[in-house]
Design a protein around this motif. Sequence first.
Motif, PDB file in Angstrom:
ATOM      1  N   MET A 197       0.810  -1.210   0.000  1.00 28.53           N
ATOM      2  CA  MET A 197       0.000   0.000   0.000  1.00 28.53           C
ATOM      3  C   MET A 197       0.849   1.268   0.000  1.00 28.53           C
ATOM      4  O   MET A 197       0.491   2.271  -0.623  1.00 28.53           O
ATOM      5  N   THR A 198       1.972   1.250   0.692  1.00 28.20           N
ATOM      6  CA  THR A 198       2.808   2.452   0.768  1.00 28.20           C
ATOM      7  C   THR A 198       3.405   2.811  -0.585  1.00 28.20           C
ATOM      8  O   THR A 198       3.540   3.997  -0.922  1.00 28.20           O
ATOM      9  N   VAL A 199       3.781   1.808  -1.381  1.00 22.12           N
ATOM     10  CA  VAL A 199       4.324   2.084  -2.708  1.00 22.12           C
ATOM     11  C   VAL A 199       3.249   2.668  -3.618  1.00 22.12           C
ATOM     12  O   VAL A 199       3.492   3.615  -4.379  1.00 22.12           O
ATOM     13  N   GLN A 200       2.038   2.129  -3.535  1.00 18.59           N
ATOM     14  CA  GLN A 200       0.952   2.676  -4.338  1.00 18.59           C
ATOM     15  C   GLN A 200       0.576   4.087  -3.889  1.00 18.59           C
ATOM     16  O   GLN A 200       0.225   4.934  -4.723  1.00 18.59           O
ATOM     17  N   LEU A 201       0.664   4.355  -2.586  1.00 16.02           N
ATOM     18  CA  LEU A 201       0.431   5.718  -2.100  1.00 16.02           C
ATOM     19  C   LEU A 201       1.449   6.682  -2.698  1.00 16.02           C
ATOM     20  O   LEU A 201       1.101   7.789  -3.127  1.00 16.02           O
ATOM     21  N   ASN A 202       2.701   6.283  -2.742  1.00 17.00           N
ATOM     22  CA  ASN A 202       3.729   7.121  -3.353  1.00 17.00           C
ATOM     23  C   ASN A 202       3.422   7.387  -4.823  1.00 17.00           C
ATOM     24  O   ASN A 202       3.612   8.511  -5.319  1.00 17.00           O
ATOM     25  N   ASN A 203       2.932   6.379  -5.532  1.00 13.31           N
ATOM     26  CA  ASN A 203       2.599   6.566  -6.942  1.00 13.31           C
ATOM     27  C   ASN A 203       1.422   7.514  -7.128  1.00 13.31           C
ATOM     28  O   ASN A 203       1.368   8.266  -8.112  1.00 13.31           O
TER      29      ASN A 203
END
Length: 322
Positions: A269-275
Amino acid sequence: MSDRGHLKKTNLAATAPASITTAGPMTGLADGPRGAKPRRMLSTRTVIVYGTLFVAAAYYLLPLYVMIVTSLKGMPEIRLGNIFAPPLEVTFEPWVKAWSSACTGLNCDGLSRGFWNSVLITVPSTVVSIAIASVNGYALSNWRFKGADAFFTILVVGAFIPYQVMIYPIVIILREIGLYGSLYGLIIVHTIFGMPILTLLFRNYFAGLPEELFKAARVDGAGFWGIYFKIMVPMSLPIFVVAMILQVTGIWNDFLMGVVFTRPEYYPMTVQLNNIVNSVQGVKEYNVNMAATILTGAVPLLVYFVSGRLFVRGIAAGAVKG
């Protein structure tokens, strides 16, 4: 004879001090209230302590307030520029978009896919690392095997080595065993990196438990696993909660490991939030960004609020004793 005795008693009563004749059985106690002097409610110390706590709480809660009110506003209201004003018209459309339709790269399915990826990564990593670390700490504190001190020293050293310096060797190892880019590889990485510090916590906690319980169980014929499951585990709920909160918070909030060891379809989820936040295409939707940020941090916050009391008990009961 009776007249002389009566006269003697009368003279003694007449010459006795007034404090003795009136105090009765309370003779010798000091007059007036006893104990510490009551404190004033608004003393200088109280004002300083509560003032400092209020400033610290406001410092940490103000960004959360801004995120919440911004996520409940529409873009026309956000463009007015008053970030501290409450929403004039509450809307949950940014939350729906952040969850189900925001673009996180090539895919526009929101944070929902990343949420389930994070669950699939966090749950097994937390369970396996806590299970292994608790057994390690139990063995190091109660069953002194040959080389236990050297083994514990290696674990402690491993707990304080920055994992960033080991990323490249781990990439090579996972590639050679065919797990690079998969959820299983990331689960193994989080499990291994969590064990040193958790072993230290469990070892110190078990060492603080009464040794007589362990010896009595040995006398009664209990073995390694019998003592662990029937005595140590039931008495160690606070430290298990401490370990769970540390692991869930660390794994769920991890970004570097997720972006290095997985592919886009397995991003947490954190990587998708960054995107979502760093997307440069289209209009910058601050309300969607704020809603996505709150959704990403909701799980660690919920875990802590539910079990925060046990977390404090675990720390106070010996989790950080050396």
